[in-house]
Design a protein around this motif. Structure first.
Motif: not given
Length: 205
Positions: A60, A64, A72
């Protein structure tokens, strides 16, 4: 009548072919099983072995950084299934929602994150960003100040956010002061005061 050697040879070849066909049929009908010595054989030396799946939280964070906020968010959801909703995951989900413009959801997750871990500087900072967007400058200033103190001033991003919100508060105070200067207190006979706008006022007292 005695058989010739040639006939005997042909007969033996026929029997041999018949036995071979029977053997092949038996092999097809019988499930193949590894011998006890072959079961659980180890991989050859140098073979890459995957020790564990990559953590959903790490995935994630990478997404991002790449600007893939929806992906994400899904990765953080998988991480929550693995680890539960701890402060790290709540903060991450809140930050992803913030990037997606879902301010209300982001605030909820980040407030829950700092409830679980009130020493989490990054979560306090991200909550401060949300409060600043909402125009809650005083609360945002307190939140950024707390994040700055917890981080011991190491993060340039937190320092910048705190500086910006202080500048906004100063501008707001300046605007309010300017607006107050545009009004004049006028005393009436009964002791009450009225606020009257002086510039371009058509009101006669």
């Amino acid at each position: 009548m005695n058989s010739s050697p040639h006939n005997n040879s042909r007969r033996l070849r026929g029997v041999g072919l018949g036995l071979l066909c029977l053997a092949l049929v038996a092999c097809e009908a019988t499930p193949t099983r590894l011998s006890p010595t072959r079961e659980g054989i180890k991989a050859p030396a140098g073979t890459i072995k995957v020790k564990e799946a990559v953590d959903g939280l790490v995935v994630g964070h990478r997404l991002m950084a790449a600007g893939e906020y929806e992906l994400a968010l899904k990765a953080y959801g998988r991480a929550s299934a693995e680890h539960g909703f701890n402060a790290d995951i709540l903060s991450a989900i809140g930050s992803a929602n913030l990037k997606l413009g879902r301010i209300g959801q982001a605030e909820t997750f980040l407030r829950n994150a700092v409830k679980l871990d009130d020493q989490f500087a990054a979560a306090w900072n991200n909550l401060g960003v949300i409060l600043s967007i909402q125009g809650k400058l005083r609360e945002a200033e307190r939140t950024f100040s707390l994040a700055f103190a917890l981080d011991q001033g190491r993060s340039e991003e937190i320092r910048t956010n705190l500086t910006k919100v202080l500048a906004k508060i100063e501008d707001e105070e300046y605007i309010q002061a300017q607006e107050q200067q545009e009004y004049e207190l006028v005393r009436r006979g009964n002791g009450r005061f009225l606020l009257l706008q002086t510039p371009n006022s058509d009101t006669e007292q």
